[in-house]
Design a protein around this motif. Structure first.
Motif, short mmCIF file in Angstrom:
data_model
loop_
_atom_site.label_atom_id
_atom_site.label_comp_id
_atom_site.label_asym_id
_atom_site.label_seq_id
_atom_site.Cartn_x
_atom_site.Cartn_y
_atom_site.Cartn_z
N MET A 25 0.83 -1.20 0.00
CA MET A 25 0.00 0.00 0.00
C MET A 25 0.86 1.26 0.00
O MET A 25 0.53 2.26 -0.65
N GLU A 26 1.96 1.25 0.73
CA GLU A 26 2.86 2.40 0.75
C GLU A 26 3.40 2.70 -0.64
O GLU A 26 3.46 3.86 -1.08
N GLU A 27 3.79 1.64 -1.36
CA GLU A 27 4.29 1.83 -2.72
C GLU A 27 3.20 2.36 -3.64
O GLU A 27 3.43 3.25 -4.46
N MET A 28 2.00 1.84 -3.47
CA MET A 28 0.90 2.26 -4.33
C MET A 28 0.50 3.71 -4.05
O MET A 28 0.26 4.50 -4.98
N LEU A 29 0.43 4.08 -2.78
CA LEU A 29 0.04 5.44 -2.42
C LEU A 29 1.08 6.46 -2.87
O LEU A 29 0.75 7.63 -3.10
N ALA A 30 2.33 6.02 -3.00
CA ALA A 30 3.39 6.93 -3.44
C ALA A 30 3.44 7.08 -4.96
O ALA A 30 4.15 7.95 -5.47
N ASP A 31 2.69 6.27 -5.68
CA ASP A 31 2.72 6.28 -7.15
C ASP A 31 1.35 6.70 -7.66
O ASP A 31 0.43 5.89 -7.80
N SER A 32 1.19 7.99 -7.95
CA SER A 32 -0.11 8.51 -8.36
C SER A 32 -0.59 7.90 -9.67
O SER A 32 -1.79 7.68 -9.87
#
Length: 317
Positions: free
Chosen positions: A263-270
């Motif tokens: 989730m952290e990776e996904m939230l950081a990648d708009s």
């Protein structure tokens, strides 16, 4: 902070024998691991016409879910306030007020109690009957937190419910104003994060904003009545769903760390989030139509309708 001890079995037997609690309550409390914090005959104030409901609040430590419950029933039955380290709730607390049941559950973000918290939330979902489920989250520097969407996804994966509300709590004045701008980047960012990370069959447009209340800062176990708009969101706007115990799976606490990293990776990648939303175009359009029908096509009815329409315009059309 003193740790709350569950009543020994012999205490429940004595209370049941004296008629101070029902035998059914004794059996549930003795075997299911919840703490019965209150039992009353009369409904809470303002619940006229509300069908018998299990009101379930889920949120990580510090999000204010217990305070929301106390404000809803207007009694300080659930422990709330400052807690250094873990949260105030470590099992699921239950209050039976009139024909309604109010369920306060621990969060999954505390690694020392994660397995216990997952079991408590699972048990809270297995109480049978009509539920209204709310995830209480907070923002960090204006952004959705990975631990909150991880908790939401793990709970939704275990639950049959695709009807739930999200309460974005404790917003400062700047965040609150920015999120009310239907064309602003803040709203777009928050909605993209929430809707882009949830299971495609478990999307919900029912999202409500709550501004930080200075009266509640640093105060323990307070029961300040909820603002009218939040109360209406819980009692009227957000839909509920019938859930049977057999429909609920165990929450997979063991997947928390790996999912949080994802989730952290996904939230950081708009762009990745936008791609996730584009793949859900049909589902988002269906939700938009549902909200239009519920709100009578009135765009002033709430944050959810405006934000959904804005997302469709900005990202999908």
């Amino acid at each position: 902070m003193a740790v709350k001890q569950r009543r020994p079995r012999w205490v429940w037997i004595l209370l049941a024998g004296l008629g101070l609690v029902s035998f059914d309550v004794f059996l549930a409390s003795a075997t299911c691991g919840f703490a019965l914090v209150r039992q009353e005959v009369q409904d809470p104030p303002g619940f006229d016409g509300v069908r018998p409901t299990n009101f379930l609040m889920i949120g990580n430590p510090g999000t204010g879910k217990s305070t929301v419950l106390n404000g809803l029933i207007q009694k300080p039955y659930f422990k709330s306030g400052m807690s250094f380290g873990g949260g105030m709730t470590y099992e699921f607390d239950r209050a039976e007020i009139g024909k309604h049941t109010f369920l306060d559950t621990p969060g999954l973000s505390d690694p020392t109690r994660r397995k216990q918290a997952a079991e408590a939330i699972t048990e809270a979902l297995k109480q049978n009957g009509y539920y209204k489920i709310f995830f209480v989250i907070t923002l960090q520097n204006g952004r959705v937190r990975s631990e909150d969407v991880t908790t939401m996804k793990l709970v939704l994966d275990a639950s049959p419910s695709n009807k739930y509300g999200v309460i974005i709590n404790q917003l400062n004045s700047r965040e609150y104003e920015a999120l009310h701008d239907p064309e602003g980047e803040a709203r777009k960012s928050v909605l993209t994060a929430l809707l882009g990370t949830m299971p495609v069959d478990k999307l919900s447009p029912y999202i409500h904003l709550v501004q930080h209340d200075d009266d509640l800062a640093g105060v323990d176990n307070m029961a300040k009545p909820l603002p009218d708009d939040l109360r209406d969101f819980i009692l009227k706007t957000c839909p509920g769903i019938d859930i049977a115990e057999v429909e609920v799976a165990d929450i997979k606490a063991s997947e928390y760390e790996a999912l949080t990293s994802q989730m952290e990776e996904m939230l950081a990648d708009s762009e990745k989030l936008k791609d996730a939303l584009r793949s859900r175009e049909a589902e988002l359009k269906d939700l938009t139509e549902e909200l239009k029908a519920a709100n009578g096509n009135d765009p002033d009815q709430g944050f959810a309708f405006l934000s959904m329409a804005a997302l469709l315009t900005l990202l999908l059309l």
